[in-house]
Design a protein around this motif. Sequence first.
Motif, PDB file in Angstrom:
ATOM      1  N   ARG A   3       0.712  75.906  22.494  1.00 43.34           N
ATOM      2  CA  ARG A   3       1.019  76.418  21.665  1.00 43.34           C
ATOM      3  C   ARG A   3       0.332  77.626  20.666  1.00 43.34           C
ATOM      4  O   ARG A   3       0.637  77.991  20.345  1.00 43.34           O
ATOM      5  CB  ARG A   3       1.430  75.005  20.425  1.00 43.34           C
ATOM      6  N   GLN A   4      -1.154  76.706  20.838  1.00 43.96           N
ATOM      7  CA  GLN A   4      -2.001  77.458  19.693  1.00 43.96           C
ATOM      8  C   GLN A   4      -2.293  78.847  20.163  1.00 43.96           C
ATOM      9  O   GLN A   4      -2.608  79.946  19.473  1.00 43.96           O
ATOM     10  CB  GLN A   4      -2.865  76.946  19.608  1.00 43.96           C
ATOM     11  N   CYS A  47       8.556  81.027  10.963  1.00 43.03           N
ATOM     12  CA  CYS A  47       7.186  80.345  10.328  1.00 43.03           C
ATOM     13  C   CYS A  47       6.479  79.151  11.746  1.00 43.03           C
ATOM     14  O   CYS A  47       7.566  80.261  13.420  1.00 43.03           O
ATOM     15  CB  CYS A  47       7.430  78.428   9.825  1.00 43.03           C
ATOM     16  N   LYS A  48       5.992  78.942  11.723  1.00 44.16           N
ATOM     17  CA  LYS A  48       4.701  78.196  13.233  1.00 44.16           C
ATOM     18  C   LYS A  48       5.873  77.597  13.996  1.00 44.16           C
ATOM     19  O   LYS A  48       6.308  77.667  15.563  1.00 44.16           O
ATOM     20  CB  LYS A  48       3.403  77.040  13.183  1.00 44.16           C
ATOM     21  N   ASP A  49       6.872  76.562  13.999  1.00 44.97           N
ATOM     22  CA  ASP A  49       7.630  75.806  14.861  1.00 44.97           C
ATOM     23  C   ASP A  49       8.790  76.836  15.126  1.00 44.97           C
ATOM     24  O   ASP A  49       9.304  77.195  16.103  1.00 44.97           O
ATOM     25  CB  ASP A  49       8.367  74.778  14.066  1.00 44.97           C
ATOM     26  N   CYS A  50       9.430  77.983  13.837  1.00 53.14           N
ATOM     27  CA  CYS A  50      10.180  79.034  14.588  1.00 53.14           C
ATOM     28  C   CYS A  50      10.153  80.227  15.593  1.00 53.14           C
ATOM     29  O   CYS A  50      10.575  80.018  16.327  1.00 53.14           O
ATOM     30  CB  CYS A  50      10.965  79.175  13.333  1.00 53.14           C
ATOM     31  N   VAL A  51       8.464  80.236  15.665  1.00 47.44           N
ATOM     32  CA  VAL A  51       8.451  81.578  16.627  1.00 47.44           C
ATOM     33  C   VAL A  51       7.990  80.706  17.576  1.00 47.44           C
ATOM     34  O   VAL A  51       7.904  81.396  18.926  1.00 47.44           O
ATOM     35  CB  VAL A  51       6.137  82.183  15.400  1.00 47.44           C
ATOM     36  N   ILE A  52       7.482  79.493  18.048  1.00 49.38           N
ATOM     37  CA  ILE A  52       7.505  79.139  18.885  1.00 49.38           C
ATOM     38  C   ILE A  52       8.739  78.142  19.836  1.00 49.38           C
ATOM     39  O   ILE A  52       9.449  78.857  21.384  1.00 49.38           O
ATOM     40  CB  ILE A  52       7.105  77.055  19.346  1.00 49.38           C
ATOM     41  N   GLU A  55       9.982  82.302  21.264  1.00 49.41           N
ATOM     42  CA  GLU A  55       9.753  82.290  22.247  1.00 49.41           C
ATOM     43  C   GLU A  55       9.915  81.284  23.350  1.00 49.41           C
ATOM     44  O   GLU A  55      10.363  81.933  24.718  1.00 49.41           O
ATOM     45  CB  GLU A  55       7.361  82.012  21.908  1.00 49.41           C
ATOM     46  N   ASP A  56       9.925  80.095  23.232  1.00 50.32           N
ATOM     47  CA  ASP A  56      10.206  79.229  24.888  1.00 50.32           C
ATOM     48  C   ASP A  56      11.582  80.193  24.490  1.00 50.32           C
ATOM     49  O   ASP A  56      12.224  79.589  25.782  1.00 50.32           O
ATOM     50  CB  ASP A  56      10.758  77.767  24.056  1.00 50.32           C
ATOM     51  N   MET A  57      12.757  80.677  24.190  1.00 44.56           N
ATOM     52  CA  MET A  57      14.310  81.204  24.442  1.00 44.56           C
ATOM     53  C   MET A  57      13.872  82.134  24.998  1.00 44.56           C
ATOM     54  O   MET A  57      15.044  81.944  26.162  1.00 44.56           O
ATOM     55  CB  MET A  57      15.135  81.543  23.314  1.00 44.56           C
ATOM     56  N   ARG A  58      12.757  83.302  24.540  1.00 45.38           N
ATOM     57  CA  ARG A  58      12.355  84.188  24.969  1.00 45.38           C
ATOM     58  C   ARG A  58      11.749  84.264  26.909  1.00 45.38           C
ATOM     59  O   ARG A  58      12.234  84.376  27.899  1.00 45.38           O
ATOM     60  CB  ARG A  58      11.190  85.392  24.373  1.00 45.38           C
TER      61      ARG A  58
END
Length: 79
Positions: A3-4, A47-52, A55-58
Amino acid sequence: MDRQQILDLYDWKPGVCFRHPSRGEVCTTVVGVIHPQAAGEREVRGCKDCVIAIEDMRREAAARSGSDYEPGHLGECPG
């Protein structure tokens, strides 16, 4: 990547997340750009939660299609 490491690929600044506006100003990054008819170009920030989550969906979509997945490109113009 963890994640980081994924979050470190982005430039962060205070803003309002498109999915969580009730949180107010938080660390956000550009996840897209829209072009409203009357307003020119507007950044969509996440936000960070949305970016992750995005990215998981991608990553999952790339795995399903047999494509390569490379994190860190949200908000960039394709091609």
